[in-house]
Design a protein around this motif. Sequence first.
Motif, short mmCIF file in Angstrom:
data_model
loop_
_atom_site.label_atom_id
_atom_site.label_comp_id
_atom_site.label_asym_id
_atom_site.label_seq_id
_atom_site.Cartn_x
_atom_site.Cartn_y
_atom_site.Cartn_z
N PRO A 3 0.84 -1.21 0.00
CA PRO A 3 0.00 0.00 0.00
C PRO A 3 0.87 1.25 0.00
CG PRO A 3 0.06 -0.97 2.19
CD PRO A 3 0.82 -1.90 1.30
N VAL A 4 0.43 2.26 -0.74
CA VAL A 4 1.23 3.48 -0.91
C VAL A 4 0.35 4.69 -0.67
CG1 VAL A 4 2.50 4.89 -2.58
CG2 VAL A 4 2.80 2.40 -2.56
N PHE A 5 0.83 5.61 0.16
CA PHE A 5 0.15 6.89 0.34
C PHE A 5 1.20 7.97 0.52
CE2 PHE A 5 -2.06 10.08 3.12
CZ PHE A 5 -2.90 10.57 2.12
N LEU A 35 -6.44 6.30 16.51
CA LEU A 35 -7.61 6.07 17.34
C LEU A 35 -8.72 5.36 16.56
CD1 LEU A 35 -7.76 9.47 19.26
CD2 LEU A 35 -7.06 7.25 20.17
N HIS A 36 -8.92 5.77 15.31
CA HIS A 36 -9.94 5.14 14.47
C HIS A 36 -9.59 3.67 14.23
CE1 HIS A 36 -13.21 5.09 11.55
NE2 HIS A 36 -12.40 4.43 10.73
N PHE A 37 -8.32 3.40 13.97
CA PHE A 37 -7.85 2.04 13.74
C PHE A 37 -8.04 1.19 14.99
CE2 PHE A 37 -4.14 -0.97 13.41
CZ PHE A 37 -4.62 -1.69 12.34
N ALA A 38 -7.72 1.77 16.16
CA ALA A 38 -7.87 1.05 17.42
C ALA A 38 -9.33 0.73 17.69
CB ALA A 38 -7.28 1.86 18.56
N LEU A 39 -10.21 1.69 17.42
CA LEU A 39 -11.64 1.48 17.67
C LEU A 39 -12.19 0.41 16.74
CD1 LEU A 39 -13.92 2.50 19.45
CD2 LEU A 39 -14.46 4.20 17.69
N GLY A 48 -7.84 4.40 3.01
CA GLY A 48 -7.18 3.93 4.22
C GLY A 48 -6.30 2.72 3.97
N HIS A 49 -5.34 2.54 4.86
CA HIS A 49 -4.33 1.50 4.73
C HIS A 49 -4.94 0.11 4.60
CE1 HIS A 49 -1.20 -1.26 6.36
NE2 HIS A 49 -0.37 -0.47 5.70
N GLN A 50 -5.94 -0.20 5.41
CA GLN A 50 -6.51 -1.55 5.41
C GLN A 50 -7.26 -1.86 4.11
OE1 GLN A 50 -6.00 -3.66 8.63
NE2 GLN A 50 -4.44 -2.16 8.12
N MET A 51 -7.93 -0.86 3.55
CA MET A 51 -8.62 -1.07 2.27
C MET A 51 -7.61 -1.22 1.13
SD MET A 51 -11.76 -1.28 2.93
CE MET A 51 -13.09 -0.74 4.02
N ALA A 52 -6.52 -0.47 1.21
CA ALA A 52 -5.48 -0.60 0.18
C ALA A 52 -4.87 -2.00 0.22
CB ALA A 52 -4.41 0.46 0.38
N LEU A 53 -4.62 -2.51 1.41
CA LEU A 53 -4.12 -3.88 1.54
C LEU A 53 -5.13 -4.88 0.97
CD1 LEU A 53 -2.47 -4.14 5.09
CD2 LEU A 53 -1.35 -4.46 2.87
N THR A 54 -6.40 -4.65 1.25
CA THR A 54 -7.45 -5.54 0.75
C THR A 54 -7.46 -5.56 -0.77
OG1 THR A 54 -8.82 -5.13 2.71
CG2 THR A 54 -9.93 -5.99 0.76
N CYS A 55 -7.33 -4.40 -1.39
CA CYS A 55 -7.28 -4.33 -2.85
C CYS A 55 -6.12 -5.15 -3.38
CB CYS A 55 -7.16 -2.86 -3.29
SG CYS A 55 -6.96 -2.64 -5.07
N GLY A 56 -4.95 -5.00 -2.77
CA GLY A 56 -3.79 -5.77 -3.22
C GLY A 56 -3.99 -7.26 -3.08
#
Length: 315
Positions: free
Chosen positions: A9-11, A212-216, A72-80
Amino acid sequence: MQKISIVVPVFNEQENLCEFYKRVTAVMSAETYDYNIIFVDDGSSDSSAVILNELSKKDGRVEAYLLSRNYGHQMALTCGLDNADGDAVITMDGDLQHPPELLPQLLRLWEQGNEIVQTKRLATQDAGFFKKFTSNAYYKLINALSEVEITPGGSDFRLMDRIAVDAFKQYRERARFIRGLVNTLGFRVTVLEFVAPPRFAGHSKFNLHKMLHFALDGITAFSNLPLRWAFYVGLVFGVSSILLLGHVFYVKFIIDDAVPGWATMTVSVLFLGGIQLVGIGILGEYIGRIFEEIKHRPLYLVARRIKTDKSLGNK
């Protein structure tokens, strides 16, 4: 020949991409596997997409998916992971805090029959006290709440066998905490420990709000204990309120010594009101996630795919 897919993932990583590509290809060229590198640009506003296009033209093993916006990072990983076609898939960040030099160790552990090779950060060389403290506290909290064990110091730097990737792709919830989802899969898992080096260049895009969003997401995705706690707290204070009501009746009708108790009343109302608001807030978080899930919107949208035919690459 077996194939390894490397998902990145790249941002806004324009300063790191060329060095990352150089180090990964140097390591993988020494291996006997075919491989490809799948970059997922998560709505970067810098020159990351331009650099990825150049790398793809230079090397046919490089492809990129440009998302329509920042998901977001998790969606980018999911796409990959959705688009990786390797017999094993390695996910890692492009800031070089996941050292490419560890790739051979991941592959050796996979060759031994492990279907998931999870890495564990023992330390991060440039991490401050606050980040270390909050990270340790978070993993203790989520493991106390969740029925699924989350590896402390775990990261999204891991290898997954094709069977594990195909199983993971069946999980389509929007509140994605991939470290937890992978741990629910089962399969044969081993852990590789490492010390994360400082970023090669640039600065972390994972600010306090995103943390915080990731933790929640992690807590609400794998535990309903906060809902139970809200119920228990409400039950305790509900019983306490009944006892307090009994005391009021006693003072009023038995000893006839009632005086204006504005202080006690104010404190009681504010305290109980605060507890109620906390409970409502917890309920709101879970209901909000239900609302997001039932829309069944796509997890991400790909604006453009960058891929050069292998016959034209490797010039």
